[in-house]
Design an enzyme around this catalytic site. Structure first.
Site, PDB file in Angstrom:
ATOM      1  N   HIS A   1       0.698  14.447  -0.570  1.00 55.98           N
ATOM      2  CA  HIS A   1       0.622  15.017  -1.911  1.00 55.98           C
ATOM      3  C   HIS A   1       1.631  14.417  -2.881  1.00 55.98           C
ATOM      4  O   HIS A   1       1.706  14.848  -4.035  1.00 55.98           O
ATOM      5  CB  HIS A   1       0.792  16.537  -1.838  1.00 55.98           C
TER       6      HIS A   1
ATOM      7  N   ASP B   1       4.811  11.229 -10.279  1.00 61.21           N
ATOM      8  CA  ASP B   1       4.233  12.431  -9.684  1.00 61.21           C
ATOM      9  C   ASP B   1       2.982  12.066  -8.917  1.00 61.21           C
ATOM     10  O   ASP B   1       2.196  11.212  -9.368  1.00 61.21           O
ATOM     11  CB  ASP B   1       3.875  13.453 -10.778  1.00 61.21           C
TER      12      ASP B   1
END
Length: 472
Positions: A157, A365
């Site tokens: 993730h 991110d």
């Protein structure tokens, strides 16, 4: 039907009294577990004096969870240490903050062994195992060592860094080789996937095939880009709920006619909060005519408070917010409202809708679901504008509708805020529609189904060619 065994650092299984605070990943995994049956296994969040392997089973809202307690040393070395002081900064391109300690690496391996020992007896013959995130890179290999021949998938993730950065990690090749214990591995973006391919090919000697298969020795793994989404339908409903409508009215009332610029981020150096504050300060300096017409609401709940780098960023942001407010505030206006607490998702939806501009400006991110939540919360007839870092994973999907910026540039951020504030209604609607189409189409259920379909598809690998020991 195959049962699904989900394994993650923490378990976020729903409760029967859930009030909308559950995150998108938890929503998707809970739905998968209800559909397929199975167990969500992970750390309880509790500390014990001595690890004994005791499993606490619970069932709520159709999902069975199984959790274990860890020792204080485990927490310090595995979680605060290797996961969050070594891997997290490195994988977010902050090698200046990464700490390499043998005790951290040892604790990381020990806890993954404990997870493997404890969960292995729960895995039945036809179960499919789905391991989540950087806390558990070696867990698939450890399950294989314990005789687990099941289909095992892994999803990362966070970003997978470029090979030159990854090679600053001691034993980087050994960590990457552990990925070949899995049958399917997933990344949020094509960029992270290609970085993995590059390392596997050039540093491990793996062979990359056009269909995403990667061969190393006698192992073959399918690697794919599979961007996570939000539960768009649920979030839109939440944005129209009584709680959200009340939050919207309260936000608009407190704004007294001013435009709201909002940022919602966990307190983390990867989110670019210091750079955001400086970009907003540049906006105030270069556009005095806009002062007192806007304010920035920054919601930043603390995280990992025992890690020194997180303590430093909190202190730095408090100082920067005070400096900006001290320089620009008036008796009836404060330019930054800085809040160190979290809010339930339905309440956040109302706050998002009240904001004319959403600032999502991480330095790096994996995805960033706040960008998608902000889009989903908007009024279709009068939407706000998303200002988005080109280094967020979400930029690959929302780039056509967002105002993309380099978050390191205060000048670009200042210009983007002006552009967003002055953008006409028709252009705002056009851009919002482009983004919302993607948010609705590639939602969290789409993400989960795409990965589990690949994982549950039983494949019979073709005979693999022999490769030289030097290549492994």
């Amino acid at each position: 039907m195959n049962r699904l065994i989900v394994i993650s650092n923490r378990v976020s299984a729903p409760t029967d009294s859930n009030s909308g605070a559950q995150g998108g990943l938890a929503v998707a995994l809970s739905a998968a577990l209800r559909e397929n049956g199975g167990i969500w296994f992970g750390w309880s969040g509790e500390v014990t004096d001595k690890f004994d392997g005791h499993i606490n089973f619970q069932r709520s809202a159709g999902v069975t969870s199984a959790t274990i307690d860890l020792e204080a040393q485990d927490l310090e070395e595995y979680y605060n240490g290797y996961a969050n002081r070594t891997l997290w900064p490195l994988f977010h391109y902050r090698i200046d903050l990464a700490e390499y300690e043998r005790e951290f690496a040892g604790g990381y391996q020990r806890v993954n062994d404990r997870f493997a020992d404890t969960v292995r007896p729960l895995i039945e013959g036809d179960d499919v195992v789905w391991i989540q995130d950087y806390h558990m890179f070696p867990l698939g290999e450890k399950l294989r060592e314990r005789g687990c021949g099941n289909r095992i998938g892994f999803f990362l993730h966070i970003p997978w860094p470029p090979r030159r950065l990854l090679n600053t990690l001691p034993e980087a090749a050994e960590l990457a080789k552990k990925m070949f214990a899995y049958d399917v591995i997933g990344f949020h973006t094509q960029e992270w996937l290609e970085s993995f391919f590059d390392f596997a090919e050039k540093d491990l000697g793996a062979t990359i095939h056009e269909n995403g298969m990667v061969e190393l020795g006698d192992r073959r793994v399918l690697a794919l880009a599979d961007p996570i989404g939000i539960d768009a339908k649920e979030f839109v409903e939440g944005a129209n709920s009584p709680t959200a409508r009340l939050a919207f009215r309260q936000m608009r009332d407190s704004a007294v006619g001013r435009d709201v610029i909002i940022g919602v981020d966990r307190l983390d150096y990867s989110k670019g909060l210091e750079e955001r504050f400086r970009g907003y300060e540049r906006f105030l300096d270069k556009h005095p005519e806009e002062r007192k017409e806007v304010f920035l609401l920054q919601i930043a709940p603390p995280s990992r408070g025992t890690v020194e780098s997180y303590q430093k960023i909190r202190s730095a942001l408090e100082g920067l917010a005070g400096k900006i407010n001290g320089a620009y505030a008036d008796v009836d206006w404060v330019p930054i409202r800085y809040v160190n607490q979290g809010y339930p998702r339905d309440q956040l939806a109302g706050i998002y809708r009240a904001a004319r501009v959403g600032l999502v400006t991480p330095l790096r991110d994996g995805m960033n679901l706040v960008a998608k939540e902000y889009v989903a919360a908007q009024d279709p007839d009068d939407p706000g504008v998303l200002v988005l870092s080109r280094f967020a994973g979400a930029a690959a999907q929302l780039g056509e509708g967002a105002v993309l910026i380099n978050p390191y540039s205060a000048e670009e951020m200042s210009d983007a805020i002006v552009t967003a504030l002055r953008m006409g209604r028709e252009e705002r609607i056009r851009r919002w529609r482009l983004m919302m189409d993607n948010v609705e189409k590639e939602d969290v259920i789409w993400w989960r189904k795409r990965f589990t379909d690949a994982l549950m598809e039983e494949q019979t690998p073709a005979p693999l060619p022999e490769i030289s020991p030097a290549a492994t």
